[in-house]
Design a protein around this motif. Structure first.
Motif, PDB file in Angstrom:
ATOM      1  N   ALA A 168      48.020  29.236  46.373  1.00  0.00           N
ATOM      2  CA  ALA A 168      48.544  29.291  45.004  1.00  0.00           C
ATOM      3  C   ALA A 168      47.621  28.543  44.045  1.00  0.00           C
ATOM      4  O   ALA A 168      47.430  28.969  42.901  1.00  0.00           O
ATOM      5  N   SER A 170      44.446  28.325  44.316  1.00  0.00           N
ATOM      6  CA  SER A 170      43.322  29.223  44.067  1.00  0.00           C
ATOM      7  C   SER A 170      43.667  30.241  42.985  1.00  0.00           C
ATOM      8  O   SER A 170      42.832  30.556  42.130  1.00  0.00           O
ATOM      9  N   VAL A 171      44.901  30.748  43.013  1.00  0.00           N
ATOM     10  CA  VAL A 171      45.340  31.660  41.950  1.00  0.00           C
ATOM     11  C   VAL A 171      45.222  30.958  40.592  1.00  0.00           C
ATOM     12  O   VAL A 171      44.738  31.526  39.607  1.00  0.00           O
ATOM     13  N   ASN A 172      45.669  29.715  40.548  1.00  0.00           N
ATOM     14  CA  ASN A 172      45.607  28.919  39.326  1.00  0.00           C
ATOM     15  C   ASN A 172      44.173  28.819  38.805  1.00  0.00           C
ATOM     16  O   ASN A 172      43.891  29.046  37.616  1.00  0.00           O
ATOM     17  N   ILE A 174      41.532  30.712  39.595  1.00  0.00           N
ATOM     18  CA  ILE A 174      41.020  32.038  39.241  1.00  0.00           C
ATOM     19  C   ILE A 174      41.433  32.395  37.815  1.00  0.00           C
ATOM     20  O   ILE A 174      40.625  32.868  37.006  1.00  0.00           O
ATOM     21  N   CYS A 175      42.697  32.156  37.492  1.00  0.00           N
ATOM     22  CA  CYS A 175      43.198  32.472  36.150  1.00  0.00           C
ATOM     23  C   CYS A 175      42.532  31.602  35.092  1.00  0.00           C
ATOM     24  O   CYS A 175      42.147  32.093  34.014  1.00  0.00           O
ATOM     25  N   ALA A 242      38.308  29.499  46.548  1.00  0.00           N
ATOM     26  CA  ALA A 242      39.025  30.716  46.162  1.00  0.00           C
ATOM     27  C   ALA A 242      38.252  31.968  46.569  1.00  0.00           C
ATOM     28  O   ALA A 242      38.843  32.930  47.090  1.00  0.00           O
ATOM     29  N   GLY A 246      39.449  34.770  49.117  1.00  0.00           N
ATOM     30  CA  GLY A 246      39.515  36.159  48.673  1.00  0.00           C
ATOM     31  C   GLY A 246      38.744  37.078  49.595  1.00  0.00           C
ATOM     32  O   GLY A 246      39.213  38.173  49.947  1.00  0.00           O
ATOM     33  N   THR A 256      35.783  36.303  38.823  1.00  0.00           N
ATOM     34  CA  THR A 256      35.720  34.937  39.335  1.00  0.00           C
ATOM     35  C   THR A 256      34.314  34.625  39.837  1.00  0.00           C
ATOM     36  O   THR A 256      33.778  33.538  39.575  1.00  0.00           O
TER      37      THR A 256
END
Length: 288
Positions: A168, A170-172, A174-175, A242, A246, A256
């Motif tokens: 999660a 990593s999602v943060n 990436i965004c 990340a 991925g 990214t």
């Protein structure tokens, strides 16, 4: 209140451990640099351990906030002999999901529990006790650890099993990478066209373009002031994690990967410790 060991007194860990102390917990701290421990004890109530292993002995909660996978693994090797049944290890480091799963298995062998709990909110969030915490681990361990993390966490979310918290995070990241690059280009575009940037931000910040980065970084970005906030070196570490995750999952992350290389440009220009908003520094107006 709980008996806690906090390992790692960097810009995030120092105030986090302080919030634990102010909340009434029995806190023992440790940092590789002894000076940090002495500085912490001059400001907060608690003990300073001579090494990581002694810091965790007899504690209920062990909280880590370190740098990268190798740092976490090295410290865990030191404390592992002193982990006992019922103890809960909470790792606030942004590290890999693979490491979280391995440490979870090692904790289970000693009857302890492990929660990967990376944080977001920056130094200001740590100092104000308003961090966002993304957690991976067992329900029972989360139920016990959440009241402790509330000393410095504003939003604590149990994402799933071991490793889910790190994914999660990593999602943060990436965004954030995409948002900061877009904001950099937008500000650069406004400047190149001679617009009043403050008025542009006033106009668009109330609409769909609004973001935390816009609200908190547009002014310093316009002024090319980067001596604050989350360092580029750390962002590149997070994006490395990340991108590796991925790749392992078969997730395509072209933007990214591109922004990661833009951050490499910033590093090469001497901006290793600049805030992540320094992406704008690599954009130049083309002379016609």
């Amino acid at each position: 209140m709980s008996k806690c060991a906090f390992l790692g007194l960097g810009v995030m860990g120092f105030p986090m451990a302080g919030h634990l102390s102010r909340s009434g917990h029995d806190v023992s701290v440790w940092n590789r640099t002894a000076r940090k421990g002495a500085d912490w004890s001059s400001k907060f109530k608690g003990s300073v351990a001579k090494d990581a292993a002694s810091a965790v002995f007899g504690k209920e909660f062990v909280l880590l906030c370190l740098g990268d996978d190798p740092d976490v693994e090295a410290v865990f090797d030191e404390i592992e002999p002193n982990l006992a049944a019922g103890m809960i290890v909470v790792d606030h480091t942004t590290a890999s999901a693979g490491l979280a799963r391995r440490l979870n298995e090692r904790c289970q062998k000693r009857g302890a529990s492990f929660i990967d709990a990376p944080i977001s909110g920056g130094q200001a969030g740590a100092e104000n006790g308003k961090l966002t915490i993304m957690c991976g681990g067992k329900d029972a361990a989360m139920a016990k650890a959440e009241p402790v993390m509330k000393a410095y966490g504003h939003r604590i979310t149990h994402i799933g099993e071991s490793g889910a918290g790190q994914l999660a995070k990593s999602v943060n990241q990436i965004c954030i990478a995409g948002i900061v690059q877009g904001l950099s280009e937008g500000l650069h575009f406004a400047e190149a066209n001679g617009l009043d940037v403050a008025k542009v931000i006033e106009a668009i910040s109330g609409g769909a373009a609004q973001s935390w980065q816009m609200e908190n970084r547009w002014k310093t970005m316009s002024e090319r002031e980067f001596e604050h906030g989350f360092a580029v070196d750390w962002m590149r570490k997070d994006l490395r994690i990340a991108l590796a995750a991925g790749n392992a999952a078969g997730a395509s992350l072209p933007l990214t990967a591109l922004v990661d290389q833009f951050y490499a440009d910033v590093q090469a220009a001497g901006g290793r410790r600049w805030d992540t908003s320094s992406l704008i520094s690599r954009l130049k107006t083309i002379e016609n």
